[in-house]
Design a protein around this motif. Structure first.
Motif, PDB file in Angstrom:
ATOM      1  N   VAL A  79      11.235  32.053  56.033  1.00 43.02           N
ATOM      2  CA  VAL A  79      12.366  31.442  55.324  1.00 43.02           C
ATOM      3  C   VAL A  79      13.024  30.425  56.253  1.00 43.02           C
ATOM      4  CG1 VAL A  79      14.516  31.822  54.083  1.00 43.02           C
ATOM      5  CG2 VAL A  79      12.766  33.606  54.073  1.00 43.02           C
ATOM      6  N   LEU A  95      15.302  34.564  47.092  1.00 37.67           N
ATOM      7  CA  LEU A  95      15.439  35.456  48.237  1.00 37.67           C
ATOM      8  C   LEU A  95      16.258  36.680  47.839  1.00 37.67           C
ATOM      9  CD1 LEU A  95      16.448  32.692  50.816  1.00 37.67           C
ATOM     10  CD2 LEU A  95      14.178  33.722  50.536  1.00 37.67           C
ATOM     11  N   TYR A 140       9.008  33.937  60.695  1.00 40.59           N
ATOM     12  CA  TYR A 140       9.530  34.521  59.457  1.00 40.59           C
ATOM     13  C   TYR A 140       9.580  33.415  58.427  1.00 40.59           C
ATOM     14  CZ  TYR A 140      12.279  37.767  56.604  1.00 40.59           C
ATOM     15  OH  TYR A 140      12.715  38.617  55.627  1.00 40.59           O
ATOM     16  N   GLU A 149      15.859  27.247  47.048  1.00 38.56           N
ATOM     17  CA  GLU A 149      16.027  25.798  46.866  1.00 38.56           C
ATOM     18  C   GLU A 149      14.800  25.238  46.182  1.00 38.56           C
ATOM     19  OE1 GLU A 149      17.798  23.862  50.538  1.00 38.56           O
ATOM     20  OE2 GLU A 149      17.663  25.969  51.085  1.00 38.56           O
ATOM     21  N   LEU A 160      18.704  39.836  49.064  1.00 37.80           N
ATOM     22  CA  LEU A 160      19.455  40.428  50.176  1.00 37.80           C
ATOM     23  C   LEU A 160      18.813  41.783  50.453  1.00 37.80           C
ATOM     24  CD1 LEU A 160      23.265  39.842  49.480  1.00 37.80           C
ATOM     25  CD2 LEU A 160      21.533  38.253  50.314  1.00 37.80           C
ATOM     26  N   PRO A 183      11.988  37.081  51.261  1.00 37.00           N
ATOM     27  CA  PRO A 183      11.346  36.365  50.153  1.00 37.00           C
ATOM     28  C   PRO A 183      10.851  37.363  49.107  1.00 37.00           C
ATOM     29  CG  PRO A 183      10.484  35.623  52.282  1.00 37.00           C
ATOM     30  CD  PRO A 183      11.328  36.838  52.551  1.00 37.00           C
ATOM     31  N   VAL A 234      17.759  37.960  54.474  1.00 43.31           N
ATOM     32  CA  VAL A 234      17.082  37.529  53.240  1.00 43.31           C
ATOM     33  C   VAL A 234      15.579  37.810  53.319  1.00 43.31           C
ATOM     34  CG1 VAL A 234      18.812  35.800  52.657  1.00 43.31           C
ATOM     35  CG2 VAL A 234      16.881  35.153  54.109  1.00 43.31           C
ATOM     36  N   PHE A 236      15.761  30.873  59.260  1.00 42.24           N
ATOM     37  CA  PHE A 236      15.949  32.298  59.575  1.00 42.24           C
ATOM     38  C   PHE A 236      14.863  32.734  60.560  1.00 42.24           C
ATOM     39  CE2 PHE A 236      18.253  31.817  55.695  1.00 42.24           C
ATOM     40  CZ  PHE A 236      19.273  32.762  55.730  1.00 42.24           C
ATOM     41  N   LYS A 283      24.795  30.912  47.735  1.00 41.30           N
ATOM     42  CA  LYS A 283      25.501  31.540  46.617  1.00 41.30           C
ATOM     43  C   LYS A 283      24.672  32.587  45.896  1.00 41.30           C
ATOM     44  CE  LYS A 283      28.441  27.761  45.394  1.00 41.30           C
ATOM     45  NZ  LYS A 283      28.489  26.554  44.605  1.00 41.30           N
ATOM     46  N   ILE A 284      25.358  33.660  45.494  1.00 41.36           N
ATOM     47  CA  ILE A 284      24.761  34.653  44.610  1.00 41.36           C
ATOM     48  C   ILE A 284      25.421  34.467  43.258  1.00 41.36           C
ATOM     49  CG2 ILE A 284      24.547  37.113  44.111  1.00 41.36           C
ATOM     50  CD1 ILE A 284      24.715  37.586  47.102  1.00 41.36           C
ATOM     51  N   ARG A 285      24.613  34.319  42.248  1.00 42.63           N
ATOM     52  CA  ARG A 285      25.159  34.116  40.910  1.00 42.63           C
ATOM     53  C   ARG A 285      25.900  35.369  40.465  1.00 42.63           C
ATOM     54  NH1 ARG A 285      22.268  32.184  36.323  1.00 42.63           N
ATOM     55  NH2 ARG A 285      20.750  31.293  37.722  1.00 42.63           N
ATOM     56  N   PHE A 314      20.140  41.998  44.922  1.00 43.40           N
ATOM     57  CA  PHE A 314      20.971  40.795  44.834  1.00 43.40           C
ATOM     58  C   PHE A 314      20.094  39.605  45.213  1.00 43.40           C
ATOM     59  CE2 PHE A 314      24.432  43.834  45.539  1.00 43.40           C
ATOM     60  CZ  PHE A 314      25.385  43.372  44.646  1.00 43.40           C
ATOM     61  N   LYS A 315      20.138  38.575  44.385  1.00 46.82           N
ATOM     62  CA  LYS A 315      19.230  37.449  44.638  1.00 46.82           C
ATOM     63  C   LYS A 315      19.959  36.155  44.914  1.00 46.82           C
ATOM     64  CE  LYS A 315      15.410  38.947  41.894  1.00 46.82           C
ATOM     65  NZ  LYS A 315      14.846  38.889  40.557  1.00 46.82           N
ATOM     66  N   ILE A 316      19.401  35.384  45.857  1.00 47.93           N
ATOM     67  CA  ILE A 316      19.850  34.013  46.093  1.00 47.93           C
ATOM     68  C   ILE A 316      18.761  33.113  45.545  1.00 47.93           C
ATOM     69  CG2 ILE A 316      20.338  32.274  47.849  1.00 47.93           C
ATOM     70  CD1 ILE A 316      21.255  34.541  49.639  1.00 47.93           C
ATOM     71  N   ARG A 317      19.160  32.191  44.683  1.00 41.73           N
ATOM     72  CA  ARG A 317      18.181  31.284  44.093  1.00 41.73           C
ATOM     73  C   ARG A 317      17.581  30.411  45.184  1.00 41.73           C
ATOM     74  NH1 ARG A 317      18.950  27.973  39.441  1.00 41.73           N
ATOM     75  NH2 ARG A 317      20.677  29.323  38.886  1.00 41.73           N
ATOM     76  N   GLU A 347      11.014  29.868  46.978  1.00 42.15           N
ATOM     77  CA  GLU A 347      11.162  31.036  46.125  1.00 42.15           C
ATOM     78  C   GLU A 347      12.544  31.699  46.271  1.00 42.15           C
ATOM     79  OE1 GLU A 347       8.752  34.431  47.234  1.00 42.15           O
ATOM     80  OE2 GLU A 347       8.349  33.505  49.162  1.00 42.15           O
TER      81      GLU A 347
END
Lengths: 480, 480
Positions: B37, A107, B35, A101, A109, A77, A75, B40, B97-99, A96-99, A105
């Motif tokens: 995040v 993340l 890093y 928390e 892929l 940022p 991931v 990670f 999760k990826i939307r 591809f994005k992960i929302r 911000e």
């Protein structure tokens, strides 16, 4: 020697590549496309073993030239990804994005990892003593492809190696680009592939690169496939990421960077497509998961003796450090022949009562589909010869196709004619994007792949398409 | 022999593991936690080389027992993940999760891949001839850990191998569980680790498993770390995923499944933590990226002769198939000694003028920090001996710690006393979850790890905590 011509299982790949490719991926148990997410497929054992051998060869080349393995997070940022403007413009739509928390911000892929690596480079690099820094990782990357996907060639998940290097000077960085080209060339030669190396045009560079060099492999139907790229990044990333070193003379400087991405999935696709034929896969020894298969030809009352001989042959070949296998399953010999041909095993040894009695062995080489008998005592010598010869034959065949496809043109009409015949075009070129767009339009999709750098080509006339003065000779082809 | 006692660079890991561990990850250049995040980290070259050696050993074990490599997609449709009820309950909170795109469902980053593999198994398995099916992949997995994270031990991204096997019967599946245990044991022995193998309690099984077996490794401060698990899944997944085969007798049956997950990141953490000391990393030959480092001790006018000898020694050791390196950098010998000790290189060879003149070599073994001189001609013999002996010594030391930590208790008071002394407890246990919760409360965090299966233990009294009749002997410990 007997040339075998049983019924062909596959269509001619030069006439109907799509069908041939889909069938071979399925029947040779390489890929399963029935995983229920668009652009994602399952890599099956026959493919993973092939890819692992390709990977080993490239990792060896990287290690020998001082690269060290790392693993960076998947991931990235979004703020990292946005630090180099051209870069994010080139990739944002594909991410591809992960929302994130709450309070954090989003993340991405990794679509590629420049912006993951380089914030750390600014922490690790302080002095000229820390240079060169040469790191690589072997990972999957993710791009939300919008075009139609095709397994291994264009997918949303693929395997590659990415090397990221930092140097004190432009000169050193450019030397690295040559080294990357050498590493790739050495590997591809072992895989028996035919390729051209080009410098991509200004508008076709990697987002964020100063210069992009690419390996284009020739594929069936006269198309090309980009299977590796190496980029001179200059200081385009070291400035925004503040990767600064104290030089010997006491001055502070930005590092010069390169990145290099040999595509493992795509190299596998090239090996499959270049060598495969109407009977299935064909593999050179170098990347064949099983290099020699030994098939017993049973006869009632002699089963044990035949099998014993098979295992003796296996033992002898293992001493040559070969990946060898006795197929002692319950299938009939005919099914075994069919299966191992389909799977591309370079050499088959048949052992039956006749062989036992005459102290002979029957061999079959997959690339030429030839079957003949040798003295048992000559086995090691023969297999050693075949190891070299099969690669030679496959490589020669691949290069004959490439040379046969290349055509020099002098004007637009010749170009359109060549494009209709599925040729790869060499022509004088003005260097303008508009002209390249015109070419694409006129030919129904031929692209300027760039200036060839593996062979020196001198301009011999004006731009073949627009007639303006030409600044270089370029390769034009249809690509996957 | 001289035992060296220069200034120690690290705190005592038994007294302050957290500080020791953080320092060693940083100074031995294993991990970078900067890093940006949460959860990670970056795996640096010294760590990746170690992990690759651990991986090779486990992949070898898997391959030798008929497992084949595959690669499944990172993303798992939520509907797949939801097919086995206990499974999703166990993982849903931890899923990244990826939307999904318009009209498509959300995708999970694999927290584990049962639900990615098994829809394909139902497509691949038809007959008893397709069984056993034994596949594995070496990948990163993703879990949104809510507890505090610690690199390699508890993170949101980690490296493991996951094997997924299908069999015609429960018996075959249970045999596989034993085989998984044997593969793991063989590997861990090569890494010099001390461990116990337990069957986890009902409430502590892998979500979706019938039985869960785990390798718990002893770590500093008397804690344990789960570094591998193998699960008998029964038909819990084959029923919802409809993995059915036609048996020899013509009847249709559900396959019996197992899955096995040796954790590569965690095994690396265990190797680092078990063997490391107050001077840095200590590695056995088996997983040492550099096994022997050769350090020239320069003297003006003899630099060339000394270096020449170093490369001769390197050549001789390479003939033994060792990973060996001459450190001919410009640093002073003292700095080199310090660095390679910190990095855990098992053996150092020093070559100076004295050694040249006397035809001797000075050796240093990292595990005991002993330095001595040998006849040059005995080098190969001595290194071959050290290869074995260092592993033996490290393993013995690890087992002495484990044996010293294990204590049998007969009542709650003894248990509380033992927990205060950082012991690992063996006790008779009633098998009730309530009792395990009481133990955790009373001891400030000791957990029932399960029934030991690597050593047969017979119940010798009532449950040590509640006094009810005991059904088994269990291990109780604090875990990471």
């Amino acid at each position: 020697m007997v040339l075998l011509q049983p019924e062909k299982a596959f269509p001619d790949k030069e006439k109907n590549f799509s069908e041939w490719y889909s069938l071979i991926l399925e029947r040779a148990e390489l890929v399963d496309i029935r995983y229920n997410v668009k652009g994602f497929v399952v890599y099956r054992p026959n493919l993973m073993r092939l890819i692992n051998l390709i990977r080993d060869e490239l990792e060896k080349g990287l290690t020998e030239t001082g690269h060290q393995p790392v693993l960076f997070p998947l991931v990235i940022p979004m703020s990292y990804l946005r630090k180099e403007e051209e870069h994010i413009t080139g990739f944002e739509a594909e991410v591809f994005k992960i929302r994130g928390e709450e309070g954090e911000e989003d993340l991405a892929l990794r679509p590629t990892s420049e912006t993951a690596f380089y914030p750390m480079y600014s922490l690790w690099i302080h002095s000229y003593r820390d240079l060169p820094l040469k790191l690589f990782q072997t990972v999957t990357v993710y791009r939300k492809e919008t075009k139609a996907t095709r397994p291994l060639i264009r997918g949303r998940e693929f395997l590659w190696i990415e090397a990221h290097d930092a140097f004190p000077s432009e000169e050193d960085a450019l030397k690295q680009v040559s080294e990357d080209i050498r590493i790739t060339r050495n590997a591809l030669e072992k895989f028996g592939l035919a390729f051209i190396v080009v410098e991509r045009e200004e508008w076709d560079k990697f987002p964020g690169a100063e210069k992009t060099f690419a390996f284009d492999c020739i594929m069936p139907e006269g198309k090309v496939l980009q299977i590796a790229t190496t980029h001179y990044l200059g200081t385009k990333f070291s400035i925004p990421f503040e990767i600064i070193f104290l030089d010997k003379d006491g001055s502070k400087k930005y590092v010069h960077q390169t990145c290099f991405g040999p595509g493992l999935s795509r190299m596998a696709a090239a090996v499959i497509s270049t060598h495969g034929d109407e009977y299935g896969l064909v593999l050179p020894f170098e990347v064949a998961p099983t290099q020699v298969v030994i098939v017993p030809i049973p006869k009632e009352g002699f089963e044990e003796k035949v099998l014993e001989k098979c295992f003796e042959v296996e033992k002898r070949l293992k001493r040559l450090n070969l990946r060898v296998k006795v197929d002692d399953s319950e299938d009939r010999p005919g099914s075994k022949f069919y299966k191992w041909e389909l799977f591309g095993v370079p050499v088959r040894v048949e052992v039956g009562v006749k062989e036992l009695e005459e102290k002979k062995l029957t061999l079959f080489r997959r690339d030429l589909r030839k079957r003949w008998t040798i003295e048992d005592s000559l086995l090691e010598q023969e297999i050693t010869y075949l190891k070299d010869d099969i690669l030679k034959v496959l490589r020669r065949k691949a290069y004959e196709r490439l040379e046969g496809a290349l055509v020099r043109i002098n004007c637009r009409d010749e170009g359109i004619e060549a494009s209709k015949n599925g040729k790869i075009i060499l022509m004088n070129f003005c260097g303008r994007k508009e002209c390249s767009e015109k070419i694409r339009e006129d030919t129904g999709g031929y692209e300027v792949r760039g200036r060839r750098v593996d062979v020196e080509e001198k301009v011999w006339g004006p731009c073949a398409w627009c007639g303006r003065s030409a600044e270089k000779v370029v390769v034009i082809a249809k690509s996957f």
